[in-house]
Scaffold this motif. Sequence first.
Motif, PDB file in Angstrom:
ATOM      1  N   GLU A 114      28.152 -80.890  41.418  1.00 52.08           N
ATOM      2  CA  GLU A 114      28.811 -82.185  41.289  1.00 52.08           C
ATOM      3  C   GLU A 114      30.324 -82.004  41.203  1.00 52.08           C
TER       4      GLU A 114
ATOM      5  N   ARG B 152      33.138 -81.708  46.852  1.00 55.48           N
ATOM      6  CA  ARG B 152      33.161 -81.682  45.393  1.00 55.48           C
ATOM      7  C   ARG B 152      33.255 -80.273  44.816  1.00 55.48           C
TER       8      ARG B 152
ATOM      9  N   ARG C  71      37.486 -88.291  40.195  1.00 53.29           N
ATOM     10  CA  ARG C  71      36.155 -88.871  40.339  1.00 53.29           C
ATOM     11  C   ARG C  71      36.204 -90.385  40.152  1.00 53.29           C
ATOM     12  N   LYS C  72      36.944 -90.851  39.157  1.00 52.32           N
ATOM     13  CA  LYS C  72      37.051 -92.290  38.906  1.00 52.32           C
ATOM     14  C   LYS C  72      37.768 -93.000  40.054  1.00 52.32           C
TER      15      LYS C  72
ATOM     16  N   SER D 262      37.831 -91.995  43.145  1.00 55.77           N
ATOM     17  CA  SER D 262      36.929 -91.975  44.298  1.00 55.77           C
ATOM     18  C   SER D 262      35.885 -93.079  44.184  1.00 55.77           C
ATOM     19  N   GLN D 263      35.314 -93.252  42.997  1.00 60.80           N
ATOM     20  CA  GLN D 263      34.319 -94.304  42.792  1.00 60.80           C
ATOM     21  C   GLN D 263      34.920 -95.679  43.013  1.00 60.80           C
ATOM     22  N   ARG D 264      36.123 -95.871  42.532  1.00 62.46           N
ATOM     23  CA  ARG D 264      36.784 -97.167  42.687  1.00 62.46           C
ATOM     24  C   ARG D 264      37.123 -97.443  44.152  1.00 62.46           C
TER      25      ARG D 264
ATOM     26  N   ASN E  60      35.702 -96.055  46.883  1.00 61.26           N
ATOM     27  CA  ASN E  60      34.497 -96.172  47.706  1.00 61.26           C
ATOM     28  C   ASN E  60      33.814 -97.519  47.540  1.00 61.26           C
ATOM     29  N   ALA E  61      33.953 -98.117  46.367  1.00 57.68           N
ATOM     30  CA  ALA E  61      33.315 -99.416  46.118  1.00 57.68           C
ATOM     31  C   ALA E  61      33.902-100.509  47.003  1.00 57.68           C
TER      32      ALA E  61
END
Length: 285
Positions: free
Chosen positions: A60, A110, A187-188, A190-192, A194-195
């Motif tokens: 991960e 990753r 990571r945060k 990337s999540q934001r 990608n959403a």
Amino acid sequence: MQSFNHLITTRPHEVRQVLISDLHLSLDEPALVQAFLALLDDCLALPALKRLFILGDWFEVWLGDDVYLSLLKEKRSDEARQGHWLTPLIIKLKQLRIQGCEVLVMHGNRDFLLGRGFCHLFGGELIEEPYNLTVGHQNYRLEHGDALCTDDKKYQLFRKVMRHRMTQWYLLNKPLEKRLAIADKMRKNSQRNNANKAAYIMDVNDDAVATVMTNNDALLHGHTHRPAIHPIANGKKRYVLGDWRLLGKDKRQPTVSAVIGVITSPQNSNDDAQFDLIEFNFKIV
């Protein structure tokens, strides 16, 4: 697509190579670790297995080999090393290598800081992408897959920066606490990001695929978490490996499922080798 609870099929002597990607292993996902150990047990029982490919995002997040290798340098860390979640993986991979199976590891988006030092612990080899593999009379191109997602301009710029040797040198020379903070922020973000992206942006680009297929018969990659077989012009194919997923978390026996690649061939007949995608399932006990 065939589905197996074990790789020991009715023709175990024909399984020559196994290809996996996007395991995203971590201390926080013990079920995925357990499933990978089960896969390694299956690989150890396959008498003709010659290669295990891990095509990126094995972990991960990977903050540098020193996170684990430092345990080997300190005498007082023997107990910590034995109890570390990575140690059973290393032991089984080393057993697999001793049996004559190569373990070939490719960087993902990753775990691009994974180094040769860690791979040497079990006799593995860090390979560059693209990697060319002959299957029967066909030439397969292996890669993680993120470089083909060219519609995502911001990610491609980020990838170029993060894969630069100076950037990696800078990160690896930061204290572990700093690396943890940087990884968490990345990571945060990337999540934001990608959403808010359209689905097609995070998939491979058709023109990028066509370009790399010029001198290849087949393309095999992971990264997109969209396992499938895509026909391409002139009888060529694009195979997509799947990510490792924990299904039925609320059930009594949840299952880890992954679409992986298997190369089989009759004994003493590499010319008749065939590649297939199969679904590997493991019930968590």
